[in-house]
Design a protein around this motif. Sequence first.
Motif, PDB file in Angstrom:
ATOM      1  N   VAL A 154       0.815  -1.221   0.000  1.00 48.69           N
ATOM      2  CA  VAL A 154       0.000   0.000   0.000  1.00 48.69           C
ATOM      3  C   VAL A 154       0.844   1.266   0.000  1.00 48.69           C
ATOM      4  O   VAL A 154       0.312   2.360  -0.063  1.00 48.69           O
ATOM      5  CB  VAL A 154      -0.977   0.054   1.202  1.00 48.69           C
ATOM      6  CG1 VAL A 154      -1.982  -1.071   1.139  1.00 48.69           C
ATOM      7  CG2 VAL A 154      -0.229   0.051   2.519  1.00 48.69           C
ATOM      8  N   ASP A 155       2.149   1.128   0.033  1.00 46.55           N
ATOM      9  CA  ASP A 155       3.027   2.296   0.093  1.00 46.55           C
ATOM     10  C   ASP A 155       2.859   3.192  -1.133  1.00 46.55           C
ATOM     11  O   ASP A 155       2.541   2.720  -2.226  1.00 46.55           O
ATOM     12  CB  ASP A 155       4.491   1.848   0.178  1.00 46.55           C
ATOM     13  CG  ASP A 155       4.785   1.088   1.448  1.00 46.55           C
ATOM     14  OD1 ASP A 155       4.634   1.679   2.527  1.00 46.55           O
ATOM     15  OD2 ASP A 155       5.163  -0.094   1.347  1.00 46.55           O
ATOM     16  N   SER A 156       3.163   4.466  -0.945  1.00 52.84           N
ATOM     17  CA  SER A 156       3.126   5.401  -2.074  1.00 52.84           C
ATOM     18  C   SER A 156       4.272   5.079  -3.036  1.00 52.84           C
ATOM     19  O   SER A 156       5.296   4.525  -2.637  1.00 52.84           O
ATOM     20  CB  SER A 156       3.258   6.840  -1.581  1.00 52.84           C
ATOM     21  OG  SER A 156       4.600   7.103  -1.215  1.00 52.84           O
ATOM     22  N   PRO A 157       4.140   5.452  -4.301  1.00 50.86           N
ATOM     23  CA  PRO A 157       5.223   5.182  -5.244  1.00 50.86           C
ATOM     24  C   PRO A 157       6.532   5.853  -4.846  1.00 50.86           C
ATOM     25  O   PRO A 157       7.607   5.322  -5.119  1.00 50.86           O
ATOM     26  CB  PRO A 157       4.708   5.732  -6.571  1.00 50.86           C
ATOM     27  CG  PRO A 157       3.297   6.115  -6.378  1.00 50.86           C
ATOM     28  CD  PRO A 157       2.988   6.073  -4.932  1.00 50.86           C
ATOM     29  N   SER A 197       2.424   0.057  -6.323  1.00 49.77           N
ATOM     30  CA  SER A 197       1.777   0.772  -5.227  1.00 49.77           C
ATOM     31  C   SER A 197       0.285   0.473  -5.188  1.00 49.77           C
ATOM     32  O   SER A 197      -0.439   0.746  -6.151  1.00 49.77           O
ATOM     33  CB  SER A 197       1.989   2.280  -5.396  1.00 49.77           C
ATOM     34  OG  SER A 197       1.220   2.991  -4.446  1.00 49.77           O
ATOM     35  N   GLY A 198      -0.166  -0.058  -4.064  1.00 47.17           N
ATOM     36  CA  GLY A 198      -1.586  -0.281  -3.841  1.00 47.17           C
ATOM     37  C   GLY A 198      -2.266   0.934  -3.234  1.00 47.17           C
ATOM     38  O   GLY A 198      -3.436   0.884  -2.869  1.00 47.17           O
ATOM     39  N   PHE A 199      -1.546   2.042  -3.143  1.00 42.11           N
ATOM     40  CA  PHE A 199      -2.093   3.274  -2.597  1.00 42.11           C
ATOM     41  C   PHE A 199      -3.217   3.781  -3.495  1.00 42.11           C
ATOM     42  O   PHE A 199      -3.033   3.958  -4.691  1.00 42.11           O
ATOM     43  CB  PHE A 199      -0.983   4.329  -2.486  1.00 42.11           C
ATOM     44  CG  PHE A 199      -1.474   5.685  -2.092  1.00 42.11           C
ATOM     45  CD1 PHE A 199      -1.824   5.948  -0.788  1.00 42.11           C
ATOM     46  CD2 PHE A 199      -1.594   6.686  -3.033  1.00 42.11           C
ATOM     47  CE1 PHE A 199      -2.277   7.206  -0.418  1.00 42.11           C
ATOM     48  CE2 PHE A 199      -2.050   7.941  -2.685  1.00 42.11           C
ATOM     49  CZ  PHE A 199      -2.392   8.200  -1.372  1.00 42.11           C
ATOM     50  N   ILE A 237      -5.882  -3.038  -6.010  1.00 38.37           N
ATOM     51  CA  ILE A 237      -5.116  -4.244  -6.321  1.00 38.37           C
ATOM     52  C   ILE A 237      -5.025  -5.209  -5.131  1.00 38.37           C
ATOM     53  O   ILE A 237      -5.161  -6.422  -5.290  1.00 38.37           O
ATOM     54  CB  ILE A 237      -3.709  -3.907  -6.881  1.00 38.37           C
ATOM     55  CG1 ILE A 237      -3.005  -5.174  -7.380  1.00 38.37           C
ATOM     56  CG2 ILE A 237      -2.861  -3.164  -5.878  1.00 38.37           C
ATOM     57  CD1 ILE A 237      -1.722  -4.910  -8.160  1.00 38.37           C
ATOM     58  N   ILE A 238      -4.824  -4.693  -3.943  1.00 37.33           N
ATOM     59  CA  ILE A 238      -4.666  -5.564  -2.774  1.00 37.33           C
ATOM     60  C   ILE A 238      -5.988  -6.242  -2.421  1.00 37.33           C
ATOM     61  O   ILE A 238      -6.030  -7.450  -2.165  1.00 37.33           O
ATOM     62  CB  ILE A 238      -4.059  -4.769  -1.604  1.00 37.33           C
ATOM     63  CG1 ILE A 238      -2.617  -4.400  -1.979  1.00 37.33           C
ATOM     64  CG2 ILE A 238      -4.105  -5.545  -0.293  1.00 37.33           C
ATOM     65  CD1 ILE A 238      -1.979  -3.353  -1.115  1.00 37.33           C
TER      66      ILE A 238
END
Length: 173
Positions: A87-90, A108-110, A114-115
């Motif tokens: 979930v981290d930012s790019p 990035s799942g932010f 996707i997650i």
Amino acid sequence: MLDDGDEAPEVTAPMATPEAAASTERGSYTGGDVSEFSLSDALDDGPVVLAFYPGVYSRTCTQELCELRDWKADLADLDAPLYGVSVDSPWSLLAFMDEYDLQYPLVSGFNNSIIADFGVRREESIMRGIANRAVFVVAPDGVVSYTWKATEPLTFPDTDEVEAAVAAAAEVE
């Protein structure tokens, strides 16, 4: 969580690449340093390995991502790209890649699904929203051919099993 034989969802998400991490000074990243990941595009070249993890710079995830970095040379012989997903930012992904010399992209799942789409989004606790540690091999036809999920902290996938799954998925082409 998706299982073997399930159709993988079509997902797109921001992606940090080794090239962008190497070409931009840490702390100076912009939107121009972020690429787009598309699972269907990635599958055009063969099977794909997606390694979901809670977040960069945590003790366990740092260890896992560095082990995957060291293992990736073996996977290169099988011609299957490896993508880390959190979930981290790019921009934090780019900094992490630079610091630990990762030579595979991090997705990035932010602010996207996707997650959740892969069924590994943690739904309970104060850490709700992060990814549970899991690995998927997706065959070129878009079908999940291998799944693994951590059941205990500090456990990682058996890379020999992942390699065997990639080899078998490559035969689907």
